[in-house]
Design a protein around this motif. Structure first.
Motif, PDB file in Angstrom:
ATOM      1  N   GLN A  11       0.819  -1.200   0.000  1.00  0.00           N
ATOM      2  CA  GLN A  11       0.000   0.000   0.000  1.00  0.00           C
ATOM      3  C   GLN A  11       0.857   1.256   0.000  1.00  0.00           C
ATOM      4  OE1 GLN A  11      -3.244  -0.585  -0.449  1.00  0.00           O
ATOM      5  NE2 GLN A  11      -3.478   1.603  -0.843  1.00  0.00           N
ATOM      6  N   PHE A  12       1.953   1.212   0.743  1.00  0.00           N
ATOM      7  CA  PHE A  12       2.896   2.330   0.759  1.00  0.00           C
ATOM      8  C   PHE A  12       3.444   2.578  -0.642  1.00  0.00           C
ATOM      9  CE2 PHE A  12       7.381   3.581   0.865  1.00  0.00           C
ATOM     10  CZ  PHE A  12       7.315   4.783   1.555  1.00  0.00           C
ATOM     11  N   LEU A  13       3.869   1.514  -1.331  1.00  0.00           N
ATOM     12  CA  LEU A  13       4.436   1.660  -2.666  1.00  0.00           C
ATOM     13  C   LEU A  13       3.408   2.174  -3.660  1.00  0.00           C
ATOM     14  CD1 LEU A  13       6.830   1.292  -4.585  1.00  0.00           C
ATOM     15  CD2 LEU A  13       6.016  -1.040  -5.003  1.00  0.00           C
ATOM     16  N   LEU A  14       2.168   1.694  -3.570  1.00  0.00           N
ATOM     17  CA  LEU A  14       1.128   2.147  -4.498  1.00  0.00           C
ATOM     18  C   LEU A  14       0.935   3.662  -4.412  1.00  0.00           C
ATOM     19  CD1 LEU A  14      -1.593  -0.631  -4.105  1.00  0.00           C
ATOM     20  CD2 LEU A  14      -0.090  -0.266  -6.050  1.00  0.00           C
ATOM     21  N   TYR A  15       0.859   4.179  -3.196  1.00  0.00           N
ATOM     22  CA  TYR A  15       0.696   5.619  -3.005  1.00  0.00           C
ATOM     23  C   TYR A  15       1.884   6.385  -3.565  1.00  0.00           C
ATOM     24  CZ  TYR A  15      -3.442   5.258   0.009  1.00  0.00           C
ATOM     25  OH  TYR A  15      -4.703   5.043   0.494  1.00  0.00           O
ATOM     26  N   ARG A  16       3.091   5.894  -3.270  1.00  0.00           N
ATOM     27  CA  ARG A  16       4.293   6.611  -3.701  1.00  0.00           C
ATOM     28  C   ARG A  16       4.437   6.615  -5.222  1.00  0.00           C
ATOM     29  NH1 ARG A  16       4.121   8.706   0.558  1.00  0.00           N
ATOM     30  NH2 ARG A  16       5.738   8.753   2.173  1.00  0.00           N
ATOM     31  N   LEU A  17       4.182   5.467  -5.869  1.00  0.00           N
ATOM     32  CA  LEU A  17       4.295   5.417  -7.331  1.00  0.00           C
ATOM     33  C   LEU A  17       3.204   6.243  -7.998  1.00  0.00           C
ATOM     34  CD1 LEU A  17       5.264   1.738  -8.275  1.00  0.00           C
ATOM     35  CD2 LEU A  17       6.702   3.775  -8.224  1.00  0.00           C
ATOM     36  N   LYS A  18       2.020   6.214  -7.435  1.00  0.00           N
ATOM     37  CA  LYS A  18       0.921   7.020  -7.980  1.00  0.00           C
ATOM     38  C   LYS A  18       1.312   8.497  -8.015  1.00  0.00           C
ATOM     39  CE  LYS A  18      -4.013   7.964  -7.140  1.00  0.00           C
ATOM     40  NZ  LYS A  18      -3.961   9.366  -6.687  1.00  0.00           N
ATOM     41  N   ASP A  19       1.908   8.979  -6.924  1.00  0.00           N
ATOM     42  CA  ASP A  19       2.344  10.375  -6.866  1.00  0.00           C
ATOM     43  C   ASP A  19       3.507  10.636  -7.813  1.00  0.00           C
ATOM     44  OD1 ASP A  19       0.413  10.896  -4.983  1.00  0.00           O
ATOM     45  OD2 ASP A  19       1.774  10.797  -3.270  1.00  0.00           O
ATOM     46  N   ALA A  20       4.500   9.750  -7.793  1.00  0.00           N
ATOM     47  CA  ALA A  20       5.708   9.967  -8.588  1.00  0.00           C
ATOM     48  C   ALA A  20       5.420   9.969 -10.082  1.00  0.00           C
ATOM     49  CB  ALA A  20       6.744   8.904  -8.260  1.00  0.00           C
ATOM     50  N   ILE A 203      20.372   4.365   3.257  1.00  0.00           N
ATOM     51  CA  ILE A 203      19.162   4.952   2.712  1.00  0.00           C
ATOM     52  C   ILE A 203      19.338   5.030   1.203  1.00  0.00           C
ATOM     53  CG2 ILE A 203      17.610   6.935   2.644  1.00  0.00           C
ATOM     54  CD1 ILE A 203      17.622   5.532   5.333  1.00  0.00           C
ATOM     55  N   LYS A 204      18.506   4.316   0.463  1.00  0.00           N
ATOM     56  CA  LYS A 204      18.522   4.388  -0.994  1.00  0.00           C
ATOM     57  C   LYS A 204      17.422   5.358  -1.397  1.00  0.00           C
ATOM     58  CE  LYS A 204      20.110  -0.374  -1.831  1.00  0.00           C
ATOM     59  NZ  LYS A 204      21.101  -0.224  -2.908  1.00  0.00           N
ATOM     60  N   GLU A 205      17.769   6.402  -2.077  1.00  0.00           N
ATOM     61  CA  GLU A 205      16.791   7.440  -2.387  1.00  0.00           C
ATOM     62  C   GLU A 205      16.437   7.449  -3.864  1.00  0.00           C
ATOM     63  OE1 GLU A 205      16.001  12.207  -1.558  1.00  0.00           O
ATOM     64  OE2 GLU A 205      17.823  11.228  -0.845  1.00  0.00           O
ATOM     65  N   HIS A 206      15.126   7.416  -4.150  1.00  0.00           N
ATOM     66  CA  HIS A 206      14.621   7.533  -5.514  1.00  0.00           C
ATOM     67  C   HIS A 206      13.736   8.773  -5.592  1.00  0.00           C
ATOM     68  CE1 HIS A 206      15.049   3.089  -7.021  1.00  0.00           C
ATOM     69  NE2 HIS A 206      16.182   3.604  -6.598  1.00  0.00           N
ATOM     70  N   THR A 207      14.168   9.761  -6.311  1.00  0.00           N
ATOM     71  CA  THR A 207      13.338  10.955  -6.492  1.00  0.00           C
ATOM     72  C   THR A 207      12.227  10.648  -7.488  1.00  0.00           C
ATOM     73  OG1 THR A 207      14.672  11.781  -8.329  1.00  0.00           O
ATOM     74  CG2 THR A 207      15.349  12.424  -6.094  1.00  0.00           C
ATOM     75  N   ASP A 208      11.195  11.490  -7.495  1.00  0.00           N
ATOM     76  CA  ASP A 208      10.106  11.317  -8.468  1.00  0.00           C
ATOM     77  C   ASP A 208      10.634  11.378  -9.896  1.00  0.00           C
ATOM     78  OD1 ASP A 208       8.381  11.123  -6.368  1.00  0.00           O
ATOM     79  OD2 ASP A 208       7.454  13.091  -6.627  1.00  0.00           O
ATOM     80  N   GLU A 209      11.577  12.279 -10.131  1.00  0.00           N
ATOM     81  CA  GLU A 209      12.143  12.429 -11.470  1.00  0.00           C
ATOM     82  C   GLU A 209      12.876  11.165 -11.894  1.00  0.00           C
ATOM     83  OE1 GLU A 209      12.464  14.567  -8.972  1.00  0.00           O
ATOM     84  OE2 GLU A 209      11.169  16.177  -9.702  1.00  0.00           O
ATOM     85  N   ALA A 210      13.626  10.573 -10.978  1.00  0.00           N
ATOM     86  CA  ALA A 210      14.355   9.342 -11.296  1.00  0.00           C
ATOM     87  C   ALA A 210      13.399   8.203 -11.606  1.00  0.00           C
ATOM     88  CB  ALA A 210      15.271   8.966 -10.131  1.00  0.00           C
ATOM     89  N   ILE A 211      12.297   8.140 -10.876  1.00  0.00           N
ATOM     90  CA  ILE A 211      11.308   7.087 -11.118  1.00  0.00           C
ATOM     91  C   ILE A 211      10.667   7.262 -12.483  1.00  0.00           C
ATOM     92  CG2 ILE A 211       9.090   6.138 -10.362  1.00  0.00           C
ATOM     93  CD1 ILE A 211       9.954   6.894  -7.484  1.00  0.00           C
TER      94      ILE A 211
END
Length: 224
Positions: A11-20, A203-211
């Motif tokens: 559920q966490f991933l769904l929200y994050r990908l939807k936004d990104a 901490i592995k960071e993925h920005t919205d732009e990178a996604i």
């Protein structure tokens, strides 16, 4: 090569990908699988991805205003969720773990709540102004048990957690005591809970732009 397992709070991933990805709806299984496989770096060997999600609700309830019967298992949302989960379950090196989904009541949609607070809501209240509030049950314990199992059996060198939930800190601490490295994947601009940062090794960071660069417009599909 470093052997890694990816533990995903669905559920966490769904929200994050939807936004990104700036989607109107949640991404489908193909999009989720493509993204999760992209997490693995060239010097890492994927053991398995564990995806945890509440099973779509099968409860029957009454709508909040009209009191008409509604069966959640027949909803478009349930159909999209089932399609997404079935798609993921068939992917290589993917294990889908299902928890329960419980109905907690009806909530006003955000825009309705905002209008009411601003005294600008001039419509007659109706069923469409509400959405069902669901809560996942049993997902956290499954994640904790699998993290402990991976660590106790020394199956991987590193566990990558895709979550924003600090409830997993005890499992993270156990894995580290067993000699397993723990990484947290930070997706998008929102801060992660401080305790997740404190009790992880990386901490592995993925920005919205990178996604967004992972996908072309044609590859992005939507689910529910």
């Amino acid at each position: 090569m470093k052997k890694v397992a990816i533990i995903v709070d669905g559920q966490f991933l769904l929200y994050r990908l939807k936004d990104a990805l700036q989607l109107k709806n949640y991404p489908d299984g193909e999009t989720i699988n493509t993204y999760l496989k992209s997490i693995v770096e060239p010097n890492e060997d994927l053991y398995r991805i564990f995806f945890y999600q509440g099973e779509p609700s099968k409860q029957k309830k009454k709508l909040p205003i009209s009191k008409k019967d509604i069966d959640f298992k027949d909803s478009d949302q349930a159909a999209a969720s089932n399609e997404m989960l079935n798609c993921l379950a068939k992917k290589e090196l993917m294990a889908v773990r299902l928890g329960e989904t419980r109905f907690r009541g009806w909530k006003l949609k955000d825009y309705v709540q905002t209008k009411i607070e601003r005294a600008s809501f001039n419509e007659q209240i109706a069923d469409d102004h509400f959405y069902p509030d669901f809560q996942q049950k049993g997902v956290d314990i499954k994640i904790g048990l699998d993290v402990a199992w991976l660590a106790s059996n020394n199956l991987v060198d590193m566990i990558i957690l895709v979550t924003g939930d600090s409830d997993f800190v005890p499992a993270m601490k156990f894995a580290r005591r067993e000699g397993i490295q723990v990484a947290i994947l930070k997706i998008g601009p929102k801060n992660i809970h401080e305790s997740l940062e404190v009790h992880s090794d990386f901490i592995k960071e993925h920005t919205d732009e990178a996604i967004r660069r992972i996908f072309t417009v044609e590859e992005i599909k939507v689910g529910q």
